[in-house]
Write a protein that holds these residues in place. Structure first.
Motif, short mmCIF file in Angstrom:
data_model
loop_
_atom_site.label_atom_id
_atom_site.label_comp_id
_atom_site.label_asym_id
_atom_site.label_seq_id
_atom_site.Cartn_x
_atom_site.Cartn_y
_atom_site.Cartn_z
N MET A 81 0.88 -0.97 0.07
CA MET A 81 0.07 0.04 -0.07
C MET A 81 0.84 1.35 -0.06
O MET A 81 0.56 2.19 -0.64
N ASN A 124 3.82 1.54 -1.24
CA ASN A 124 4.38 1.66 -2.58
C ASN A 124 3.41 2.13 -3.68
O ASN A 124 3.69 2.93 -4.61
N ALA A 125 2.07 1.89 -3.35
CA ALA A 125 0.90 2.25 -4.04
C ALA A 125 0.67 3.90 -4.02
O ALA A 125 -0.26 4.38 -4.61
N ASP A 178 0.37 7.89 -3.44
CA ASP A 178 0.83 8.85 -4.30
C ASP A 178 0.89 10.15 -3.06
O ASP A 178 0.93 9.86 -1.93
N HIS A 219 -9.79 6.88 -1.52
CA HIS A 219 -8.12 6.79 -1.57
C HIS A 219 -7.84 5.31 -1.02
O HIS A 219 -7.11 4.56 -1.66
N THR A 274 -8.61 2.47 -3.33
CA THR A 274 -7.96 2.33 -4.43
C THR A 274 -6.57 1.77 -3.99
O THR A 274 -5.82 0.89 -4.53
N LEU A 275 -6.12 2.22 -2.77
CA LEU A 275 -4.68 1.50 -2.21
C LEU A 275 -5.07 0.06 -2.08
O LEU A 275 -3.98 -0.65 -2.28
N ASN A 328 -7.14 -2.13 -3.35
CA ASN A 328 -7.25 -2.86 -4.48
C ASN A 328 -5.92 -2.81 -5.14
O ASN A 328 -5.59 -4.16 -5.69
N THR A 329 -5.08 -1.83 -5.34
CA THR A 329 -3.89 -1.91 -6.00
C THR A 329 -3.04 -2.81 -5.46
O THR A 329 -2.29 -3.68 -6.00
N ALA A 330 -2.93 -2.75 -3.96
CA ALA A 330 -1.91 -3.45 -3.25
C ALA A 330 -2.10 -4.90 -3.44
O ALA A 330 -1.66 -5.87 -3.21
N ALA A 355 -4.19 -6.58 -5.94
CA ALA A 355 -4.34 -7.05 -7.14
C ALA A 355 -3.43 -8.19 -7.57
O ALA A 355 -4.08 -9.12 -8.21
#
Length: 257
Positions: free
Chosen positions: A182, A184-185, A187, A241, A244-245, A247-249, A251
């Motif tokens: 998270m 690393n994902a 911003d 936010h 998104t973190l 889901n990205t982490a 994935a």
């Protein structure tokens, strides 16, 4: 029975100490909010708190319940919410921890927790801690595949007079993989730090250790500065936010499942 005293903390109409939201959520994810409630049972007489402290961050994690509910809806994930203030019993601490029933929280005194007898401590442990964690365990048992465990917290923007620059903290117990993914994902939407403003060294990962580490579950503890959760629109922005973190982490795990 002579010489023994039984203490009852919760009234019959209080309901369960753990409320399960969206129990049929389909995401392989379980959310937990141990400090969701400011409720103090009437028998404890507000624990002697000064009126100006009654709904302070010492009593509960301000904004955490709203954030957790939003995430539960967005992610379609079950959520286990506490219905009792952490000053009655801090559900993220084991019974032997000195701050499980704190007599001081930051600069705020909690007179009703001073010099608690063993019987009174046992009553709170039996009525609050044990059933909450039993409910969480039951929810985790109900998943068809091992879920990810995510606990939701908030923290005060100023601590002992020192402002905190961190806006989002990602904490972990023994397994750092999700917290690091998270991070690393992330911003520049929020000032995000690993293991701030607390870490496992501060004794704040009990729920993760008891339910995630013990089961080998991927896990993370999310801490959001509570001045970012003041309005519904703020909660919506932070929840989006975080979703998104997460889901990205997660994935890569979903892709290989």
């Amino acid at each position: 029975m002579s010489g023994s005293t039984t203490y009852e903390i919760l009234s019959p109409d209080h309901g369960p100490v753990a409320q399960v939201i969206n129990p049929d959520g389909e995401a392989p994810l379980c959310l937990v909010c141990e400090h969701a409630s400011s409720a103090i049972p009437p028998v404890l007489d507000t624990l002697g708190l000064a009126p100006e402290h009654r709904h302070s961050h010492a009593v509960w994690d301000i904004g955490a319940e709203a954030l957790a509910r939003d995430l539960s809806s967005r992610l379609d994930a079950p959520l286990v919410l506490a219905t009792v203030s952490r000053l009655v019993y801090d559900l993220n601490r084991p019974p032997e921890a000195p701050d499980a029933m704190p007599c001081q929280s930051g600069e705020i005194p909690v007179p009703g927790n001073r010099n608690l007898s063993d019987a009174k401590k046992t009553a709170r442990t039996t009525e609050v801690y044990e059933p909450f964690h039993a409910t969480l365990s039951d929810v985790l048992d109900g998943f068809e595949t091992p879920p990810v465990l995510v606990t939701i917290h908030s923290f005060a923007p100023v601590w002992h007079g020192t402002p905190r620059r961190t806006q989002l903290g990602l904490l972990h117990d023994a397994d750092a993989s999700l917290a690091e993914a998270m991070l690393n994902a992330a911003d520049d939407t929020l000032v995000t730090r690993l293991n701030e403003p607390y870490s496992a060294r501060d004794g704040v990962t009990h729920t993760l250790a008891r339910h995630a580490t013990a089961r080998g579950l991927t896990n993370v503890m999310i801490e959001v500065r509570n001045d970012l959760l003041g309005e519904a629109s703020d909660v919506d922005r932070v929840a989006g936010h975080l979703a998104t973190l997460l889901n990205t982490a997660l994935a890569p795990k979903a892709a290989t499942a």
